[in-house]
Design an enzyme around this catalytic site. Sequence first.
Site, PDB file in Angstrom:
ATOM      1  N   HIS A   1       0.843  -1.194   0.000  1.00  0.00           N
ATOM      2  CA  HIS A   1       0.000   0.000   0.000  1.00  0.00           C
ATOM      3  C   HIS A   1       0.874   1.238   0.000  1.00  0.00           C
ATOM      4  O   HIS A   1       2.007   1.217   0.491  1.00  0.00           O
ATOM      5  CB  HIS A   1      -0.951   0.015   1.208  1.00  0.00           C
ATOM      6  CG  HIS A   1      -0.271  -0.128   2.519  1.00  0.00           C
ATOM      7  ND1 HIS A   1       0.152  -1.344   3.018  1.00  0.00           N
ATOM      8  CD2 HIS A   1       0.100   0.786   3.442  1.00  0.00           C
ATOM      9  CE1 HIS A   1       0.733  -1.169   4.184  1.00  0.00           C
ATOM     10  NE2 HIS A   1       0.730   0.134   4.470  1.00  0.00           N
TER      11      HIS A   1
ATOM     12  N   HIS B   1       0.849   5.267   1.147  1.00  0.00           N
ATOM     13  CA  HIS B   1       0.180   6.329   1.911  1.00  0.00           C
ATOM     14  C   HIS B   1       0.244   7.626   1.102  1.00  0.00           C
ATOM     15  O   HIS B   1       1.312   7.994   0.605  1.00  0.00           O
ATOM     16  CB  HIS B   1       0.917   6.596   3.226  1.00  0.00           C
ATOM     17  CG  HIS B   1       0.948   5.443   4.173  1.00  0.00           C
ATOM     18  ND1 HIS B   1       0.147   5.386   5.297  1.00  0.00           N
ATOM     19  CD2 HIS B   1       1.690   4.303   4.194  1.00  0.00           C
ATOM     20  CE1 HIS B   1       0.406   4.266   5.968  1.00  0.00           C
ATOM     21  NE2 HIS B   1       1.340   3.596   5.318  1.00  0.00           N
TER      22      HIS B   1
END
Length: 141
Positions: free
Chosen positions: A101, A103
């Site tokens: 992922h 941010h």
Amino acid sequence: MNDQNCIFCKIANGEIPSATVYEDEEFRVILDMGPASRGHALILPKSHFKDITEADMETAGKLFPLASKIGQGMKKGLGAAGFNVVQNNGTCAGQTVFHLHVHVIPRYEGGPEIVAWKPGKSDPDELAKTAALIHAAVTEN
Ligand code: 5GP
Ligand code: ZN
């Protein structure tokens, strides 16, 4: 491919509801449940990769353009003055969820310091030696 035990696989594929900012065939972008600032978002590939080292080039190559798109949306939609793009690989780097992922953290004028490190010291010889070690590892067959 998905991992049955992975929370981000379930969120990315809509099995668990989330505050979704953006979605297409390959990615879902959600709001972080522990935001560093208002609008802190996570770009989740719908396929499971542990971290950036496992991602295929096509997926990896789409992350930065998407981060730019989301960051621009934060500036326009939330009045952010800028944004940080952060991506953690490995426990010692602060990774806590082992599904790749990115941010995207909006930053506001006068807001607190969020992503920062204290600059260290270096000397040219040490920089050259360190660069050579990484270069050798990156270019070996
Ligand atoms: P990491 O430390 O692995 O780079 O980031 C994981 C992030 O995911 C953390 O900022 C944490 O707040 C967020 N997070 C963990 N579990 C969930 C969840 O179930 N839903 C949402 N929206 N965010 C989560
Ligand atoms: Zn996963």
